[in-house]
Scaffold this active site. Structure first.
Site, PDB file in Angstrom:
ATOM      1  N   THR A 238      52.661  48.598  46.879  1.00 51.74           N
ATOM      2  CA  THR A 238      51.339  49.201  47.011  1.00 51.74           C
ATOM      3  C   THR A 238      50.929  49.175  48.474  1.00 51.74           C
ATOM      4  OG1 THR A 238      49.010  49.062  46.331  1.00 51.74           O
ATOM      5  CG2 THR A 238      50.205  46.989  46.485  1.00 51.74           C
TER       6      THR A 238
ATOM      7  N   HIS B 193      55.083  32.864  39.332  1.00 52.07           N
ATOM      8  CA  HIS B 193      55.678  31.561  39.652  1.00 52.07           C
ATOM      9  C   HIS B 193      56.417  30.959  38.466  1.00 52.07           C
ATOM     10  CE1 HIS B 193      56.484  28.392  42.296  1.00 52.07           C
ATOM     11  NE2 HIS B 193      55.263  28.064  42.694  1.00 52.07           N
TER      12      HIS B 193
END
Length: 415
Positions: free
Chosen positions: A334, A386
């Site tokens: 992006t 994560h």
């Protein structure tokens, strides 16, 4: 008479909303002329006339929900004629309920000022009609809670015990949960299905993944010099301008090959490692953010990447994206820098495990070989899941992207 059917909406899309009718009942229409626009969770679709003639019937009004194969209306086939002066309005008309159909004094619908008896089966959406038919329910005995006095799927399920019936407390919610009063200088606009989906998916992404963002900065001197040196020859040879997205895409693909966890996703208790590199490119449109996918980016040249991204961007802005072009991405890029963003923390495009945020290029003083020099610098942000990507892997990935951009020759030499 030819039926106007709801088309197949694509993988994982089970319903659409009637966004706009382009014609009214009685209007002349030509074959393949756009009659109605549908809005799904992902894209807008245009439904065209199946034949020449006139629009004879509209079964669903704007705002109604439809499923694939549902009959939206019908066209009287024949030569295109002028529109009759007394054509009926586009919205579906509900005849006033006869007194025998009014709810009995002791029924669940008694005393409901918003109640309107359904105008036959056509007034029920396909999903509601299926529930009513399978469970032999009386539509006139179901209390409607829809915005237009229509029976919703939840109403039908509540009538058979499939969902809890609204309690008196639910019927009169506390003032804190009620919509606030509008100010005279404010405007209330219903969210489009696309905007609702964007909001829901972004919040689901935050709630599901263990999101973390790591940052770095890249000196764009080498890429900008290379671009300025060859941009004219590149455009002449390939018919497309040389931008920064192709360099970033190449760098990202090389880094994904080295750190496969960033190109993977979690499926239950499994990790799916993807050996293909389909890069999503976030594009802002007047209807909201969409992320079309550039397929097999690892097999494309710089020119192929620029052409592919250019075509996807144009299709997004024109509203011509297909469902296939919006599905199956493995990683997303992006570029907030096009709007002047200096730094941000992008949200993951679930179920992907990584998204790279590009930002504005700013001239800043940097220490190079013991001297302060002015360099064009860009902050990079990698948001990652994560649960699957360790901090070491995330930092290594971003450093690798930085290295390939600051020394583009590395990519050519596979270094």
């Amino acid at each position: 008479m030819a039926d106007i059917l709801t088309p197949t909406l694509g993988e994982s899309v089970s319903e659409a909303t009637i966004a706009k009718w382009s014609k009214k009942v009685g209007d002349p229409v030509r074959k393949d002329e756009i009659l109605v626009e549908l809005e799904t969770d992902k894209v807008s679709l245009e439904v065209v006339s199946p034949s020449d003639g006139s629009l004879a019937e509209i079964k669903f009004a704007e705002g109604d929900t439809v499923t694939p194969g549902a009959i939206l209306g019908s066209v009287t086939e024949g030569a295109v004629a002028a529109k009759p002066a007394d054509a009926a309005p586009a919205a579906k008309a509900e005849p006033a309920p006869a007194k025998p159909d009014a709810p009995a004094p002791g029924s669940a619908n008694a005393g409901s000022a918003a109640y309107k008896a359904p105008a036959g089966d056509a007034a029920l959406s396909p999903s509601v009609q299926r529930i009513v038919t399978e469970n032999k329910l009386d539509p006139s005995a179901i209390a409607p809670t829809g915005p237009k006095g229509n029976i919703t799927k939840g109403d039908a399920l509540a009538a058979i015990g499939g969902a809890p019936a609204p309690t008196p407390a639910a019927a009169a919610p506390a003032a804190s949960s009620a919509p606030r009063a509008d100010h005279p200088r404010e405007e209330r606009v219903k969210m489009t299905r696309l905007r609702q989906t964007i909001a829901r998916r972004l919040k689901e992404s935050q709630n599901t993944a263990a999101q973390l963002t790591t940052f770095n900065e890249v000196d764009m001197t080498a890429v900008m010099a290379l671009r300025n040196q060859y941009k004219d020859a590149f455009e002449k040879a390939h018919g497309v301008k040389l931008g920064f997205m192709s360099f970033f895409t190449k760098a990202v693909v090389a880094a994904l090959k080295e750190i496969p966890a960033v190109n993977a996703e979690i499926d239950g208790s499994d990790i799916i490692y993807k050996n293909h590199y389909d890069i999503g490119v976030a594009v802002g449109t007047d209807k909201g953010l969409v992320v079309p996918v550039l397929r097999d980016a690892d097999q494309l040249t710089l020119a192929g990447i620029e052409k592919g991204i250019g075509a996807l961007g144009k299709a997004a802005r024109d509203g011509d994206l297909t469902l296939d072009q919006l599905q199956g991405g493995t990683f997303t890029i992006t570029n907030g820098g096009t709007y002047g963003s200096l730094m941000s923390t992008p949200i993951l495009n679930a179920p992907q495990s990584g998204i790279l945020g590009m930002h504005n290029i700013v001239q800043r003083p940097m220490a190079v070989d013991g001297q302060v020099v002015i360099r064009p610098m860009m902050y990079l942000a990698l948001s990652y899941d994560h649960r699957i990507v360790d901090g070491k892997e995330a930092v290594t990935f971003l450093v690798r992207v930085k290295q390939l951009l600051e020394d583009p020759a590395r990519a050519l030499l596979d270094l």
